[in-house]
Scaffold this motif. Sequence first.
Motif: not given
Length: 260
Positions: A113-124, A221-225, A227-235
């Motif tokens: 039931p998990l998902e992974l997101y990357v806040l990329a700052h300095a990745v080649e 929690d809500l601010e990070l959700a 930023l990730l463009s999540l539907d905070a009621e579902r994810e």
Amino acid sequence: MFRQRQPLAWLFHRNTSRSTHNMVSTVEPMSPTGPKEYPNAPVIPLGTPRLPETTLAHALDSRLSCRRFTGAPLSLEALGTLLYAGYGVRGTTHMNDLALFERTVPSGGGLYPLELYVLAHAVEQVPSGIHHYSPVSHALEQVREGGLPPGLCTRLFMQQPYLEKASAVLVVTLMPERSLWKYSDRGYRYLLLESGHVAQNINLTATALGVGSFNLGGFFDLELAELLSLDAEREFPVYGIALGMPEPLSRAALRTPTDL
């Protein structure tokens, strides 16, 4: 006592406890769903993951929480290997008419039931911005383009200034209905356990690759959700892991919080 001092935590624990008298599920059966996808998003293939040649004993002995990053870019190969180690697909297993994904961590009921997101700052080879990890194709899907404003990660993760020199921050999110339809409220415990499995895989792999990692349980929690463009009621986000190249310091110094 725990019950008096932390009533909400106590309520969660007691309401998700099981006995021989409360084993009847009241949830409706559902068909398992696969990993989330962004079909219209720009895609960055991550190539073949290359797990490092090291012993488990060495990784366990060397792991530490790194708060001192150089700001140097993380390689695309290293990021891809870390994402694969955390929540990648190793293959498929066939059971009757079902083809089930084999993943790198255990999951209650194999529901993942998990998902992974990357806040990329300095990745080649990865544009600064927000990306979603697609485990089936082992690729990044760009969710939001454009670099994150200076200080944003520090603010979102409750004023931890050393995040500004991290190359990337991985965010683990929960999609609870993937699990709770089967396990009811007890399943929420399983979600938290699974996120810990993911983080530890990433921590040990980062150690073996020479990458610094630091786990993040505190955030808005809500601010990070948002930023990730999540539907905070579902994810919603549940865990973070900062990644970056560690400064050439002692173990004690690498652990030590410092203002930038």
